[in-house]
Scaffold this motif. Structure first.
Motif, PDB file in Angstrom:
ATOM      1  N   LEU A 549      -0.421  18.846   6.869  1.00 17.92           N
ATOM      2  CA  LEU A 549       0.377  17.712   6.406  1.00 17.92           C
ATOM      3  C   LEU A 549       0.969  17.961   5.023  1.00 17.92           C
ATOM      4  O   LEU A 549       1.902  17.263   4.612  1.00 17.92           O
ATOM      5  CB  LEU A 549      -0.472  16.439   6.390  1.00 17.92           C
ATOM      6  CG  LEU A 549      -0.961  15.939   7.745  1.00 17.92           C
ATOM      7  CD1 LEU A 549      -1.697  14.623   7.598  1.00 17.92           C
ATOM      8  CD2 LEU A 549       0.192  15.783   8.723  1.00 17.92           C
ATOM      9  N   TRP A 550       0.440  18.927   4.288  1.00 17.80           N
ATOM     10  CA  TRP A 550       1.048  19.350   3.023  1.00 17.80           C
ATOM     11  C   TRP A 550       2.188  20.329   3.280  1.00 17.80           C
ATOM     12  O   TRP A 550       3.221  20.304   2.599  1.00 17.80           O
ATOM     13  CB  TRP A 550      -0.005  19.998   2.135  1.00 17.80           C
ATOM     14  CG  TRP A 550       0.559  20.632   0.898  1.00 17.80           C
ATOM     15  CD1 TRP A 550       0.936  19.998  -0.244  1.00 17.80           C
ATOM     16  CD2 TRP A 550       0.831  22.026   0.692  1.00 17.80           C
ATOM     17  NE1 TRP A 550       1.418  20.917  -1.156  1.00 17.80           N
ATOM     18  CE2 TRP A 550       1.359  22.165  -0.610  1.00 17.80           C
ATOM     19  CE3 TRP A 550       0.658  23.163   1.467  1.00 17.80           C
ATOM     20  CZ2 TRP A 550       1.722  23.393  -1.125  1.00 17.80           C
ATOM     21  CZ3 TRP A 550       1.029  24.396   0.943  1.00 17.80           C
ATOM     22  CH2 TRP A 550       1.551  24.506  -0.335  1.00 17.80           C
ATOM     23  N   ILE A 551       2.026  21.221   4.262  1.00 17.03           N
ATOM     24  CA  ILE A 551       3.032  22.242   4.530  1.00 17.03           C
ATOM     25  C   ILE A 551       4.335  21.627   5.030  1.00 17.03           C
ATOM     26  O   ILE A 551       5.429  22.011   4.597  1.00 17.03           O
ATOM     27  CB  ILE A 551       2.483  23.269   5.557  1.00 17.03           C
ATOM     28  CG1 ILE A 551       1.377  24.121   4.916  1.00 17.03           C
ATOM     29  CG2 ILE A 551       3.593  24.165   6.082  1.00 17.03           C
ATOM     30  CD1 ILE A 551       0.674  25.034   5.892  1.00 17.03           C
ATOM     31  N   MET A 552       4.235  20.662   5.932  1.00 20.93           N
ATOM     32  CA  MET A 552       5.437  20.141   6.600  1.00 20.93           C
ATOM     33  C   MET A 552       6.417  19.473   5.630  1.00 20.93           C
ATOM     34  O   MET A 552       7.606  19.817   5.625  1.00 20.93           O
ATOM     35  CB  MET A 552       5.021  19.201   7.725  1.00 20.93           C
ATOM     36  CG  MET A 552       4.246  19.915   8.823  1.00 20.93           C
ATOM     37  SD  MET A 552       3.603  18.831  10.106  1.00 20.93           S
ATOM     38  CE  MET A 552       5.079  18.491  11.038  1.00 20.93           C
ATOM     39  N   PRO A 553       6.001  18.536   4.755  1.00 21.55           N
ATOM     40  CA  PRO A 553       6.998  17.975   3.824  1.00 21.55           C
ATOM     41  C   PRO A 553       7.352  18.913   2.681  1.00 21.55           C
ATOM     42  O   PRO A 553       8.437  18.798   2.099  1.00 21.55           O
ATOM     43  CB  PRO A 553       6.316  16.706   3.303  1.00 21.55           C
ATOM     44  CG  PRO A 553       4.868  16.964   3.440  1.00 21.55           C
ATOM     45  CD  PRO A 553       4.703  17.830   4.638  1.00 21.55           C
ATOM     46  N   THR A 554       6.454  19.850   2.338  1.00 19.76           N
ATOM     47  CA  THR A 554       6.739  20.748   1.228  1.00 19.76           C
ATOM     48  C   THR A 554       7.894  21.683   1.550  1.00 19.76           C
ATOM     49  O   THR A 554       8.746  21.964   0.694  1.00 19.76           O
ATOM     50  CB  THR A 554       5.485  21.557   0.868  1.00 19.76           C
ATOM     51  OG1 THR A 554       4.436  20.659   0.494  1.00 19.76           O
ATOM     52  CG2 THR A 554       5.754  22.500  -0.292  1.00 19.76           C
ATOM     53  N   PHE A 555       7.961  22.158   2.779  1.00 17.50           N
ATOM     54  CA  PHE A 555       8.979  23.129   3.152  1.00 17.50           C
ATOM     55  C   PHE A 555      10.179  22.490   3.845  1.00 17.50           C
ATOM     56  O   PHE A 555      10.872  23.152   4.620  1.00 17.50           O
ATOM     57  CB  PHE A 555       8.371  24.210   4.041  1.00 17.50           C
ATOM     58  CG  PHE A 555       7.433  25.107   3.304  1.00 17.50           C
ATOM     59  CD1 PHE A 555       7.894  26.170   2.563  1.00 17.50           C
ATOM     60  CD2 PHE A 555       6.068  24.876   3.330  1.00 17.50           C
ATOM     61  CE1 PHE A 555       7.029  26.997   1.880  1.00 17.50           C
ATOM     62  CE2 PHE A 555       5.191  25.706   2.652  1.00 17.50           C
ATOM     63  CZ  PHE A 555       5.674  26.767   1.912  1.00 17.50           C
TER      64      PHE A 555
END
Length: 604
Positions: A549-555
């Motif tokens: 859930l951190w990776i998806m909005p970060t990238f």
């Protein structure tokens, strides 16, 4: 004799102020404090007052710097004619130079004074925080390299400040990352006020860098989205008139893609540095009682967990597939409606699992008999504040979405999915915060250290048995070689037999080691109580879920703006301000939750 001494003591002011008619209290007799005790207590009181005064003055300094920088950045957004972006860069460059001077003075002067660092906070600056500082700092340096390269390619229409400013920022990032890696645990005992002011100035500079990054990203996304809408409505080939064209389109695209890809890491770096610097500011002048420091610090070991890693890995793999499909289809000319249905469906399945796990973990914490850790811990207090504060970003965006969707058309498929996603996200943030905060305030399990000691003892005992076996095999080989005749053919045959025996023994030893490792893992898994086992499974599962859930909005996955529902309800500018305030906080919340959940996993 003791009664005579007691009668000679000088009564205290409490006894003198008592009325004569009042009956004497025979249970407690108040006497005046000894003069040395009174003197020491007054010194301690003056020390506390000086500490509070220093914290107040340094806090006011940081507040004024942040307000000044915010006024500059806001003027660029609302009135970019009077104050340009170059003026903001000059102000931030001055602040960075001042911070660099103070950091170098701290490294070479303050920290090397005698009795400067008598205590070190074991809770401050854990390895995952310092590792994230180095990781995000490296990406931020690479981001500024791309910025310098892009400005150098377009030097004919770019300002010189756009090359100087990233160069100063690279120097600032390198020096600050080294400073935080080496001295994040310091409890400095000299030059209190100057150190507090330096730390607060550095915190204010990082906050302004974060604010500039958020507003710059806002302007960049707004221009990009408006241009995309214009291209969709008025597609007219042959009318491209750009005042600043790139001579080499391939290099420009590489710099642009790298800049957009690495941009979120810069905002995360600023927030992480602010949290570490705040803990250092709280630890200035702090004296730690060594009796309260634990002798055995629990370490991270992947033992006693099976289902948590399996479910978490499955969630990560499915999330990466959903993210890749979303990025391929949503970044095209026309975003497909099914992409948003797929994206929100993944969240609707994952968020209830995370909420149920957090609720079960909280119930297990209530059933446990572990005592609460009531010692003063600035790091833990900051973790709680950051968790509660960062969660407000996603919770606030969710409430805005709920109001917009209920007021428009909640019966539509996509609207109902977004509505369910918003409600589940609020519930998941609250339950996860309760689980993490409750786990951070629990003392580490005593049984974990005892099991760790017994495991080490058994490993040493098993290792001590292996050399005896090797000695017996080597002695038997030596005896066998002494008995053999001295002929060349028989020597060659004997050497072949020895090589075969060595390979056989090595294979047997390898099988024994694998068997011992598997038995120790099974023993550690069965040795854990069901409560500790469940807490570890839940913590590890939530760690992996928060990572994806951190990776998806970060990238770059931002469906809250790209679906267009809330944007059409609140208006373009209003919803952009809400999204760009909530999204960075949401990304920081996921990353900070990973650290808190790892602490819960280790202490379980």
């Amino acid at each position: 004799m003791s009664d005579n001494k007691a009668s000679r003591q000088k009564p205290c002011h409490h006894c003198k102020s008592r009325p004569v008619s009042a009956p004497p209290d025979t249970s407690t007799i108040h006497y005046e404090k000894f003069w040395l005790y009174r003197h020491c207590s007054s010194v301690q009181q003056r020390d506390r007052q000086a500490q509070k005064a220093g914290q107040l003055f340094s806090g006011l300094l940081a507040m004024n710097v942040v307000f000044l920088g915010s006024a500059f950045i806001s003027s660029v957004i609302f009135n970019h004619v009077a104050i340009t972006l170059a003026d903001v860069w000059i102000l931030l460059a001055i602040l960075k130079v001042l911070c660099l001077c103070w950091i170098i003075y701290y490294l070479l002067g303050t920290s090397r004074q005698p009795h400067a660092v008598l205590y070190r906070d074991s809770h401050a600056g854990p390895i995952w925080i310092r590792g994230s500082v180095l990781l995000f700092g490296s990406f931020s340096i690479l981001l500024n390299v791309f910025r310098i390269g892009y400005s150098a390619v377009l030097i004919q229409c770019k300002s010189r400040v756009e090359i100087v400013f990233p160069s100063i920022e690279i120097l600032f990032i390198c020096t600050q990352a080294f400073f935080l890696w080496r001295h994040s645990k310091d409890c400095i005992q000299v030059q209190h006020n100057f150190t507090r002011c330096g730390l607060m100035l550095t915190i204010a500079t990082n906050l302004l860098l974060w604010l500039l990054a958020v507003t710059n990203d806002t302007i960049h996304m707004e221009i990009e989205s408006q241009l995309r809408e214009v291209e969709q409505r008025f597609a007219a080939p042959g009318n491209e008139t750009t005042s600043c064209t790139c001579p080499n389109t391939t290099i420009c695209k590489v710099f642009q893609k790298g800049y957009i890809l690495l941009y979120p890491f810069n905002t995360e770096y600023c927030l992480v540095c602010c949290s570490v610097l705040y803990v250092m500011w709280k630890n200035v002048g702090r004296r730690i009682n060594h009796h309260h420091v634990p002798h055995i610090k629990p370490k991270f070991k992947l033992q006693g967990v099976v289902f948590g890693p399996l479910l978490g890995t499955a969630a990560v793999i499915i999330g990466i597939c959903v993210f890749m499909m979303y990025q391929i289809q949503a970044t095209g000319s026309a975003a497909n409606r099914q992409v948003f249905v797929m994206y929100y469906s993944y969240y609707i399945v994952l968020l209830p699992l995370m909420s149920v796990g957090a609720v079960i973990g909280t119930i297990i914490h209530a059933l446990e008999k572990r005592e609460l850790d009531t010692l003063k811990n600035p790091t833990r207090s900051l973790d709680v504040i950051l968790l509660m504060g960062a969660a407000l970003g996603q919770i606030g965006m969710s409430y805005f979405s709920i109001v917009a969707l209920v007021a428009t058309d909640p019966r539509d498929l996509l609207n109902s999915l977004i509505l369910s996603y918003s409600v589940l996200l609020i519930f998941q943030n609250i339950t996860q915060n309760v689980f993490i905060i409750d786990g951070l305030h629990r003392q580490p399990s005593v049984a974990a250290t005892e099991a760790r000691h017994t495991g080490h003892a058994r490993q040493h005992a098993a290792a001590s048995e292996l050399p005896g076996e090797e000695e017996s095999t080597t002695s038997s080989k030596q005896e066998h070689t002494q008995v053999s005749p001295n002929k060349e053919e028989e020597i060659e045959e004997e050497q072949n037999h020895e090589a075969y025996d060595q390979r056989r023994v090595s294979m047997l030893e390898l099988g024994q080691e694998i068997r011992k490792v598997s038995l120790s893992y099974i023993h550690s898994y069965s040795h854990l109580s069901w409560k500790r086992r469940a807490l570890r499974e839940i913590s590890f599962f939530l760690v992996l879920c928060n990572i994806i859930l951190w990776i998806m909005p970060t990238f770059g996955a931002h469906p809250v703006f790209e679906n267009g529902l809330e944007k059409s309800f609140y208006g373009y500018s209003t919803w952009f301000a809400i999204v760009n305030f909530g999204l960075p906080l949401g990304v920081f919340y996921r990353m900070h939750s990973v650290g808190g959940l790892l602490e819960v996993y280790i202490t379980a």
